[in-house]
Design an enzyme around this catalytic site. Structure first.
Site, PDB file in Angstrom:
ATOM      1  N   ARG A  63     -17.126 -13.369  20.641  1.00 34.62           N
ATOM      2  CA  ARG A  63     -17.808 -14.631  20.884  1.00 34.62           C
ATOM      3  C   ARG A  63     -17.081 -15.440  21.963  1.00 34.62           C
ATOM      4  O   ARG A  63     -17.715 -16.128  22.754  1.00 34.62           O
ATOM      5  CB  ARG A  63     -17.792 -15.423  19.580  1.00 34.62           C
ATOM      6  CG  ARG A  63     -19.093 -16.094  19.268  1.00 34.62           C
ATOM      7  CD  ARG A  63     -18.994 -16.788  17.937  1.00 34.62           C
ATOM      8  NE  ARG A  63     -19.475 -15.953  16.849  1.00 34.62           N
ATOM      9  CZ  ARG A  63     -20.767 -15.694  16.646  1.00 34.62           C
ATOM     10  NH1 ARG A  63     -21.684 -16.195  17.436  1.00 34.62           N
ATOM     11  NH2 ARG A  63     -21.154 -14.934  15.648  1.00 34.62           N
ATOM     12  N   LYS A 172     -12.237  -1.934   6.354  1.00 34.62           N
ATOM     13  CA  LYS A 172     -12.370  -2.607   5.080  1.00 34.62           C
ATOM     14  C   LYS A 172     -12.488  -4.116   5.309  1.00 34.62           C
ATOM     15  O   LYS A 172     -12.067  -4.565   6.379  1.00 34.62           O
ATOM     16  CB  LYS A 172     -11.193  -2.283   4.173  1.00 34.62           C
ATOM     17  CG  LYS A 172      -9.861  -2.884   4.667  1.00 34.62           C
ATOM     18  CD  LYS A 172      -8.763  -2.577   3.731  1.00 34.62           C
ATOM     19  CE  LYS A 172      -8.555  -3.700   2.769  1.00 34.62           C
ATOM     20  NZ  LYS A 172      -7.494  -4.631   3.148  1.00 34.62           N
ATOM     21  N   HIS A 202      -6.208   2.550   6.357  1.00 35.51           N
ATOM     22  CA  HIS A 202      -5.105   2.870   7.271  1.00 35.51           C
ATOM     23  C   HIS A 202      -3.939   3.551   6.563  1.00 35.51           C
ATOM     24  O   HIS A 202      -3.117   4.194   7.200  1.00 35.51           O
ATOM     25  CB  HIS A 202      -4.669   1.631   8.073  1.00 35.51           C
ATOM     26  CG  HIS A 202      -3.769   0.693   7.336  1.00 35.51           C
ATOM     27  ND1 HIS A 202      -4.242  -0.246   6.459  1.00 35.51           N
ATOM     28  CD2 HIS A 202      -2.431   0.538   7.347  1.00 35.51           C
ATOM     29  CE1 HIS A 202      -3.226  -0.940   5.975  1.00 35.51           C
ATOM     30  NE2 HIS A 202      -2.108  -0.483   6.496  1.00 35.51           N
ATOM     31  N   LYS A 206      -0.915   6.911   7.699  1.00 37.34           N
ATOM     32  CA  LYS A 206       0.552   6.830   7.738  1.00 37.34           C
ATOM     33  C   LYS A 206       1.133   8.234   7.626  1.00 37.34           C
ATOM     34  O   LYS A 206       0.717   9.020   6.780  1.00 37.34           O
ATOM     35  CB  LYS A 206       1.065   5.963   6.582  1.00 37.34           C
ATOM     36  CG  LYS A 206       0.794   4.478   6.773  1.00 37.34           C
ATOM     37  CD  LYS A 206       1.327   3.687   5.593  1.00 37.34           C
ATOM     38  CE  LYS A 206       0.849   2.247   5.626  1.00 37.34           C
ATOM     39  NZ  LYS A 206       1.626   1.352   6.455  1.00 37.34           N
ATOM     40  N   GLU A 240       5.037  -6.077  -1.145  1.00 41.71           N
ATOM     41  CA  GLU A 240       5.121  -6.712   0.177  1.00 41.71           C
ATOM     42  C   GLU A 240       5.983  -7.956   0.060  1.00 41.71           C
ATOM     43  O   GLU A 240       5.850  -8.715  -0.911  1.00 41.71           O
ATOM     44  CB  GLU A 240       3.732  -7.107   0.654  1.00 41.71           C
ATOM     45  CG  GLU A 240       2.806  -5.930   0.842  1.00 41.71           C
ATOM     46  CD  GLU A 240       1.510  -6.358   1.496  1.00 41.71           C
ATOM     47  OE1 GLU A 240       1.459  -6.360   2.726  1.00 41.71           O
ATOM     48  OE2 GLU A 240       0.573  -6.714   0.776  1.00 41.71           O
ATOM     49  N   ASP A 259      -8.028  -5.980  -2.314  1.00 42.97           N
ATOM     50  CA  ASP A 259      -7.366  -5.845  -1.020  1.00 42.97           C
ATOM     51  C   ASP A 259      -6.499  -4.585  -0.950  1.00 42.97           C
ATOM     52  O   ASP A 259      -6.421  -3.940   0.099  1.00 42.97           O
ATOM     53  CB  ASP A 259      -6.485  -7.090  -0.784  1.00 42.97           C
ATOM     54  CG  ASP A 259      -5.850  -7.120   0.595  1.00 42.97           C
ATOM     55  OD1 ASP A 259      -6.574  -6.843   1.574  1.00 42.97           O
ATOM     56  OD2 ASP A 259      -4.640  -7.403   0.709  1.00 42.97           O
ATOM     57  N   HIS A 264      -5.957   1.392  -0.813  1.00 39.27           N
ATOM     58  CA  HIS A 264      -4.680   2.035  -0.503  1.00 39.27           C
ATOM     59  C   HIS A 264      -4.027   2.704  -1.724  1.00 39.27           C
ATOM     60  O   HIS A 264      -3.610   3.856  -1.659  1.00 39.27           O
ATOM     61  CB  HIS A 264      -3.698   1.027   0.096  1.00 39.27           C
ATOM     62  CG  HIS A 264      -4.257   0.239   1.251  1.00 39.27           C
ATOM     63  ND1 HIS A 264      -5.153   0.772   2.155  1.00 39.27           N
ATOM     64  CD2 HIS A 264      -4.056  -1.041   1.655  1.00 39.27           C
ATOM     65  CE1 HIS A 264      -5.457  -0.146   3.068  1.00 39.27           C
ATOM     66  NE2 HIS A 264      -4.810  -1.253   2.777  1.00 39.27           N
ATOM     67  N   LYS A 389       2.103  -9.498  -3.345  1.00 35.69           N
ATOM     68  CA  LYS A 389       2.610 -10.192  -2.157  1.00 35.69           C
ATOM     69  C   LYS A 389       3.768 -11.083  -2.590  1.00 35.69           C
ATOM     70  O   LYS A 389       3.892 -11.411  -3.770  1.00 35.69           O
ATOM     71  CB  LYS A 389       1.499 -11.042  -1.541  1.00 35.69           C
ATOM     72  CG  LYS A 389       0.387 -10.193  -0.942  1.00 35.69           C
ATOM     73  CD  LYS A 389      -0.238 -10.854   0.270  1.00 35.69           C
ATOM     74  CE  LYS A 389      -1.357 -10.027   0.856  1.00 35.69           C
ATOM     75  NZ  LYS A 389      -0.919  -8.938   1.724  1.00 35.69           N
TER      76      LYS A 389
HETATM   77  C1  BG6 Z   1      -4.072  -4.398   4.433  1.00 33.61           C
HETATM   78  C2  BG6 Z   1      -4.211  -5.589   3.529  1.00 33.61           C
HETATM   79  O1  BG6 Z   1      -5.129  -3.496   4.218  1.00 33.61           O
HETATM   80  O2  BG6 Z   1      -2.842  -3.743   4.166  1.00 33.61           O
HETATM   81  C3  BG6 Z   1      -3.041  -6.529   3.707  1.00 33.61           C
HETATM   82  O3  BG6 Z   1      -5.415  -6.275   3.823  1.00 33.61           O
HETATM   83  C4  BG6 Z   1      -1.742  -5.796   3.528  1.00 33.61           C
HETATM   84  O4  BG6 Z   1      -3.128  -7.614   2.800  1.00 33.61           O
HETATM   85  C5  BG6 Z   1      -1.711  -4.548   4.399  1.00 33.61           C
HETATM   86  O5  BG6 Z   1      -0.701  -6.673   3.896  1.00 33.61           O
HETATM   87  C6  BG6 Z   1      -0.487  -3.716   4.092  1.00 33.61           C
HETATM   88  O6  BG6 Z   1      -0.385  -2.704   5.049  1.00 33.61           O
HETATM   89  P1  BG6 Z   1       1.017  -2.118   5.480  1.00 33.61           P
HETATM   90  O7  BG6 Z   1       0.660  -1.026   6.429  1.00 33.61           O
HETATM   91  O8  BG6 Z   1       1.796  -3.232   6.100  1.00 33.61           O
HETATM   92  O9  BG6 Z   1       1.665  -1.629   4.220  1.00 33.61           O
END
Ligand code: BG6
Length: 539
Positions: A63, A172, A202, A206, A240, A259, A264, A389
């Site tokens: 945008r 996602k 993602h 890894k 995290e 999330d 994951h 988190k």
């Molecule tokens: C993302 C989440 O998919 O993965 C985030 O939305 C999270 O909240 C992140 O922090 C963690 O990814 P990584 O690769 O840093 O472990």
């Protein structure tokens, strides 16, 4: 795609037979965070490593009204801040010639005609064959407009089309529950064939996550003991150190279960628990992964309280800034959002006091779950999952704890039992693997002690691992879907997650324990595992 597949593809470099094709990557959300932090830096690293096709182009759509030069300047900053390898003038000058930008609203039908014209121009000027990847780095609410806009403008070619390919990459969150996930899948599926859709998780990109399959199926020593006869339980931890940072707008109302767990953690579980696939064909591997999701014992009704813990972080302090600084992105320290003091550590506000979070938020920032798989391999073996988190440390690992040895010989004293064997797969940081074994302490006494056999990626292979997005983008260019989520897998995981969400909904706000930022989570999560006579690992 059919299970018959196309022969043996992909997976850690052995047997990789497909090569990335010259193409144009069209990023919807081109001026957004994902593009700046992950996508373009990933392309830049591939470019530096010489793994990108020699001919490629990136067209950012957004945008914001930006020129190509503005887009390139923004991208450059993103690379300086987030790239695995440093920005260097000469390669950058070469790389930036491949970057373009077009401003346009996703809801505006005229944007798609403009995209078409611009694409044709770029392709002609850069001698590109017309292969196109459309990356939906936008909120799912805009997917319908993007897909339909592309279709109306004639930008979507059927997969069996003899000419250049056309693929879509979906980020996602794919839904908030089973119903909304189905809706998103259906609307993308109305326009693109399943074989053209690449859904990103993602974590699957890894390096260390891919190594779980290699470890299990390229070594003969693990498979015979990888079952309920020898394994006591498995712990999967994704902790995290960062709080919600600047992402409250997304995170609030999403929470840790949606999330992190739905995607994951469940994908890590799939790789740890799957049966050996008979080939590396993408669909054979994906079928093996999905079987795990389908074996999950449902957690619903009263079981939700018994098998899950959700919690939210309250204010707290990290012991010191150093370990946070280990994180490559480390956004909140860079922006000075939290006070830090070299001696006293970092003060983190409670989640409800983070910018953009309502003071009465009931969004969970931590989840712990005890789950079982109903199949012969894993009968009776608990899997404990936890993620949060603002926890004590950034660490992702899978720990497989083996059964106790009988209480005889070196384990005869019930008051001082031997520590069990544990195989730990360290996903990040300090990627590697360790095996805890019991060894004799040198000396004349029959004394034993646990020791660690350690393998570190860095030491063994030297070169740093590519970022997940590097691998995944390359795979889409090559048409290799092994590391992407198939529609049925996304829906199978939501089918298991949704009753948990519903259960939490029933409890409302009453049941949301707190944990101090910088700690290892709430006492309720400790009880979840301690009730079984076990302990969370200290990472
Ligand atoms: C993302 C989440 O998919 O993965 C985030 O939305 C999270 O909240 C992140 O922090 C963690 O990814 P990584 O690769 O840093 O472990």
């Amino acid at each position: 795609m059919t299970e018959a597949g196309q022969g043996h593809l992909s997976l850690p470099d052995s047997g990789r037979s497909l090569t990335p094709e010259p193409c144009t990557l069209v990023i919807f959300g081109g001026s957004g965070d994902l593009a700046r932090r992950k996508l373009v830096p990933a392309l830049y690293n591939l470019f530096l490593d010489g793994t990108l096709p020699s001919n490629f182009a990136v067209l950012g759509i957004g945008r914001k009204s930006l020129s190509d030069e503005d887009f390139r300047a923004g991208t450059r900053e993103g690379i300086i801040a987030y790239s695995r390898q440093r920005l260097a003038d000469q390669p950058w000058a070469e790389f930036e010639r491949h970057l373009f930008y077009l401003s346009g609203g996703i809801e505006d039908p005229q944007s798609y005609e403009a995209i078409k014209t611009r694409l044709e121009k770029i392709e002609a000027e850069h001698s590109l064959p017309g292969h196109r990847l459309f990356y939906l780095a936008i909120p799912p609410a805009s997917y319908a407009s993007a897909c339909e806009g592309l279709q109306r403008a004639g930008l979507v070619r059927p997969p069996d089309h003899a000419g250049p390919f056309c693929r879509v990459i979906v980020e996602k969150p794919i839904g908030r529950d089973l119903e909304s996930a189905r809706q998103i899948n259906a609307l993308v599926g109305r326009v693109f064939d399943e074989s053209q859709i690449f859904r990103i998780d993602h974590y699957l990109g890894k390096e260390t996550v891919q190594n779980i399959m290699v470890l299990r199926f390229a070594n003969s020593i693990f498979e015979p003991i990888w079952n309920h006869k020898y394994i006591d339980h498995v712990q999967i931890t994704v902790s995290e150190a960062e709080g919600v940072g600047t992402r409250a707008a997304y995170y609030e109302g999403t929470g840790a279960l949606r999330d992190m767990v739905q995607n994951h953690l469940l994908q890590l579980l799939c790789l740890v628990a799957m049966e050996p696939p008979y080939s590396l064909d993408p669909d054979v591997v994906r079928n093996a992964r999905i079987d795990v999701l389908r074996s999950l014992r449902p957690i619903a009704g009263k079981g939700v309280e018994r098998f899950t813990v959700r919690a939210q972080y309250s204010s707290g302090k990290f012991p010191g800034p150093r370990r946070l600084l280990l994180h490559p992105i480390n956004e909140f320290l860079v922006r000075g959002q939290y006070q830090q003091d070299k001696d006293r550590g970092v003060e983190v506000p409670g989640y409800r006091h983070e910018p953009g979070v309502p003071p009465d938020s009931t969004t969970e920032t931590y989840v712990a779950i005890k789950l079982f798989l109903e199949n012969w391999r894993w009968a009776g073996v608990p899997f404990y999952l936890r993620t949060g988190k603002a926890m004590a440390k950034r660490a992702t690992e899978v720990a497989v704890q083996f059964k106790d040895i009988p209480q005889i010989l070196f384990n005869a004293n019930p008051a001082a039992p031997q520590a069990p064997n544990v195989l730990t797969l360290r996903i990040q940081p300090e990627e590697g693997m360790s095996l805890r074994i019991i060894s004799k302490v040198p000396g004349t006494k029959a004394q034993t002690n646990p020791v660690e056999m350690n393998f570190r990626y860095g030491d063994a292979f030297g070169a740093p691992s590519p970022e997940a997005y590097e691998r995944l983008l390359l795979d889409v260019m090559a048409g290799d879907a092994s590391l992407f989520m198939r529609r049925d897998a996304v829906e199978a995981s939501w089918a298991w997650i949704t009753p948990i969400l519903n259960g939490w909904g029933t409890y409302g706000t009453k049941w949301l324990p707190e944990y101090s930022a910088g700690s290892w989570g709430p006492v309720e999560a400790d009880r979840l595992i301690q009730n079984d006579g076990r302990e969370w690992r200290t990472l």
